[in-house]
Design a protein around this motif. Structure first.
Motif, mmCIF file in Angstrom:
data_model
loop_
_atom_site.group_PDB
_atom_site.id
_atom_site.type_symbol
_atom_site.label_atom_id
_atom_site.label_comp_id
_atom_site.label_asym_id
_atom_site.label_seq_id
_atom_site.Cartn_x
_atom_site.Cartn_y
_atom_site.Cartn_z
ATOM 1 N N VAL A 77 0.816 -1.213 0.000
ATOM 2 C CA VAL A 77 0.000 0.000 0.000
ATOM 3 C C VAL A 77 0.856 1.272 0.000
ATOM 4 O O VAL A 77 0.465 2.286 -0.579
ATOM 5 N N LEU A 78 2.029 1.224 0.622
ATOM 6 C CA LEU A 78 2.851 2.426 0.778
ATOM 7 C C LEU A 78 3.173 3.127 -0.554
ATOM 8 O O LEU A 78 2.990 4.350 -0.657
ATOM 9 N N PRO A 79 3.608 2.422 -1.593
ATOM 10 C CA PRO A 79 3.849 3.129 -2.863
ATOM 11 C C PRO A 79 2.566 3.720 -3.460
ATOM 12 O O PRO A 79 2.601 4.771 -4.114
ATOM 13 N N GLU A 80 1.431 3.067 -3.219
ATOM 14 C CA GLU A 80 0.151 3.596 -3.702
ATOM 15 C C GLU A 80 -0.215 4.880 -2.966
ATOM 16 O O GLU A 80 -0.727 5.826 -3.560
ATOM 17 N N LEU A 81 0.063 4.913 -1.669
ATOM 18 C CA LEU A 81 -0.177 6.136 -0.899
ATOM 19 C C LEU A 81 0.723 7.260 -1.392
ATOM 20 O O LEU A 81 0.284 8.395 -1.568
ATOM 21 N N ARG A 82 1.964 6.931 -1.651
ATOM 22 C CA ARG A 82 2.907 7.943 -2.148
ATOM 23 C C ARG A 82 2.426 8.498 -3.488
ATOM 24 O O ARG A 82 2.467 9.709 -3.718
ATOM 25 N N GLN A 83 1.957 7.626 -4.341
ATOM 26 C CA GLN A 83 1.439 8.067 -5.646
ATOM 27 C C GLN A 83 0.177 8.914 -5.458
ATOM 28 O O GLN A 83 0.012 9.936 -6.125
ATOM 29 N N HIS A 84 -0.693 8.501 -4.559
ATOM 30 C CA HIS A 84 -1.933 9.241 -4.302
ATOM 31 C C HIS A 84 -1.634 10.677 -3.863
ATOM 32 O O HIS A 84 -2.375 11.604 -4.193
ATOM 33 N N PHE A 85 -0.552 10.845 -3.100
ATOM 34 C CA PHE A 85 -0.170 12.166 -2.608
ATOM 35 C C PHE A 85 0.912 12.809 -3.479
ATOM 36 O O PHE A 85 1.715 13.607 -3.010
ATOM 37 N N ALA A 86 0.906 12.471 -4.759
ATOM 38 C CA ALA A 86 1.763 13.098 -5.780
ATOM 39 C C ALA A 86 3.247 13.083 -5.387
ATOM 40 O O ALA A 86 3.935 14.092 -5.523
ATOM 41 N N GLN A 87 3.718 11.946 -4.887
ATOM 42 C CA GLN A 87 5.130 11.771 -4.529
ATOM 43 C C GLN A 87 5.594 12.806 -3.497
ATOM 44 O O GLN A 87 6.754 13.201 -3.475
ATOM 45 N N ARG A 88 4.702 13.249 -2.651
ATOM 46 C CA ARG A 88 5.015 14.324 -1.707
ATOM 47 C C ARG A 88 6.020 13.912 -0.638
ATOM 48 O O ARG A 88 6.672 14.765 -0.040
ATOM 49 N N PHE A 89 6.148 12.633 -0.387
ATOM 50 C CA PHE A 89 7.082 12.190 0.642
ATOM 51 C C PHE A 89 8.033 11.131 0.107
ATOM 52 O O PHE A 89 7.691 10.371 -0.788
ATOM 53 N N ALA A 90 9.236 11.140 0.662
ATOM 54 C CA ALA A 90 10.227 10.106 0.359
ATOM 55 C C ALA A 90 9.975 8.927 1.287
ATOM 56 O O ALA A 90 9.387 9.083 2.361
ATOM 57 N N VAL A 91 10.411 7.752 0.872
ATOM 58 C CA VAL A 91 10.198 6.539 1.675
ATOM 59 C C VAL A 91 11.539 5.923 2.045
ATOM 60 O O VAL A 91 12.434 5.799 1.204
ATOM 61 N N GLY A 92 11.646 5.546 3.303
ATOM 62 C CA GLY A 92 12.793 4.798 3.794
ATOM 63 C C GLY A 92 12.305 3.514 4.437
ATOM 64 O O GLY A 92 11.205 3.477 5.008
ATOM 65 N N VAL A 93 13.095 2.468 4.322
ATOM 66 C CA VAL A 93 12.734 1.173 4.901
ATOM 67 C C VAL A 93 13.796 0.795 5.914
ATOM 68 O O VAL A 93 14.980 0.697 5.574
ATOM 69 N N ALA A 94 13.408 0.610 7.147
ATOM 70 C CA ALA A 94 14.353 0.221 8.194
ATOM 71 C C ALA A 94 14.849 -1.195 7.946
ATOM 72 O O ALA A 94 14.067 -2.109 7.710
ATOM 73 N N VAL A 95 16.161 -1.347 7.974
ATOM 74 C CA VAL A 95 16.777 -2.666 7.864
ATOM 75 C C VAL A 95 16.395 -3.445 9.118
ATOM 76 O O VAL A 95 16.392 -2.904 10.224
ATOM 77 N N ARG A 96 16.042 -4.703 8.951
ATOM 78 C CA ARG A 96 15.540 -5.518 10.074
ATOM 79 C C ARG A 96 16.417 -5.422 11.316
ATOM 80 O O ARG A 96 15.923 -5.274 12.423
ATOM 81 N N GLU A 97 17.734 -5.508 11.134
ATOM 82 C CA GLU A 97 18.647 -5.509 12.276
ATOM 83 C C GLU A 97 18.658 -4.171 13.015
ATOM 84 O O GLU A 97 19.173 -4.085 14.122
ATOM 85 N N HIS A 98 18.114 -3.124 12.407
ATOM 86 C CA HIS A 98 18.153 -1.792 13.005
ATOM 87 C C HIS A 98 16.766 -1.261 13.374
ATOM 88 O O HIS A 98 16.651 -0.138 13.852
ATOM 89 N N GLU A 99 15.742 -2.062 13.140
ATOM 90 C CA GLU A 99 14.374 -1.595 13.398
ATOM 91 C C GLU A 99 14.142 -1.203 14.853
ATOM 92 O O GLU A 99 13.513 -0.173 15.119
ATOM 93 N N ASP A 100 14.641 -1.989 15.776
ATOM 94 C CA ASP A 100 14.411 -1.672 17.186
ATOM 95 C C ASP A 100 15.024 -0.322 17.555
ATOM 96 O O ASP A 100 14.401 0.484 18.252
ATOM 97 N N ALA A 101 16.247 -0.064 17.096
ATOM 98 C CA ALA A 101 16.909 1.209 17.411
ATOM 99 C C ALA A 101 16.162 2.384 16.772
ATOM 100 O O ALA A 101 15.982 3.432 17.403
ATOM 101 N N ILE A 102 15.713 2.208 15.536
ATOM 102 C CA ILE A 102 14.976 3.285 14.859
ATOM 103 C C ILE A 102 13.618 3.489 15.523
ATOM 104 O O ILE A 102 13.192 4.622 15.753
#
Length: 168
Positions: A77-102
């Motif tokens: 859904v996330l890329p669809e949301l980004r498209q719906h909002f005219a690419q208004r936001f950048a997307v980052g994906v937390a690497v599994r090993e770093h998710e807890d810290a983030i």
């Protein structure tokens, strides 16, 4: 390959490469956010710089897709949301090993989560999978919200000479 003989035993040594650093999640759907939709892999080391890159940004904290299967739905859904909002936001994906810290950095306690930041500052978190209409409404609200303090543990530090200080 080399063969060594020590007494009556033969020892075979095979050339083995060190395992590559695993950026991957456990799902091609999450990996696809980076490979096909231009998202950035985020670690505890680069998240602050990425978040400060300017404008609205969304960090996906997917969690283990086996434990949190709705993470796969959010990844779709996330890329669809980004498209719906005219690419208004950048997307980052937390690497599994770093998710807890983030997650700790931004006060997120539930997976999957979308952490909204703007110009390096926390805005809000949307947790779990939502219906499309609810997502559109909540993302619109998030994009309109001012930045605020992340709901992390701690007390905000204030200048000791501040005139509005109520401390003795």
């Amino acid at each position: 390959m080399s063969i060594e003989t020590a007494s009556s035993e033969a020892l075979v040594t095979l050339p083995v490469a060190a395992p590559a650093a695993q950026l991957a999640t456990l799902s091609p759907l999450i990996d696809r956010l980076v490979s096909a939709h231009g998202a950035t892999w985020l670690t505890a080391d680069n998240v602050a710089d990425w978040a400060a890159g300017g404008g609205d940004r969304v960090i996906l904290l997917a969690g283990d897709p086996v434990r949190f299967p709705e993470a796969l739905d959010v990844a779709v859904v996330l890329p669809e949301l980004r498209q719906h909002f005219a690419q208004r936001f950048a997307v980052g994906v937390a690497v599994r090993e770093h998710e807890d810290a983030i997650a700790k950095r931004y006060g997120s306690i539930r997976w999957p989560a979308l952490v909204f930041v703007r110009d390096g500052q926390y805005v809000t978190v949307l947790s779990g999978m939502l219906d499309w209409d609810v997502y559109v409404e909540r993302v619109a609200e998030a994009l309109a919200m001012p930045a605020s303090r992340a709901p992390t543990i701690g007390i905000p530090v204030r200048n000791g000479s501040a005139s509005d200080s109520s401390c003795h």
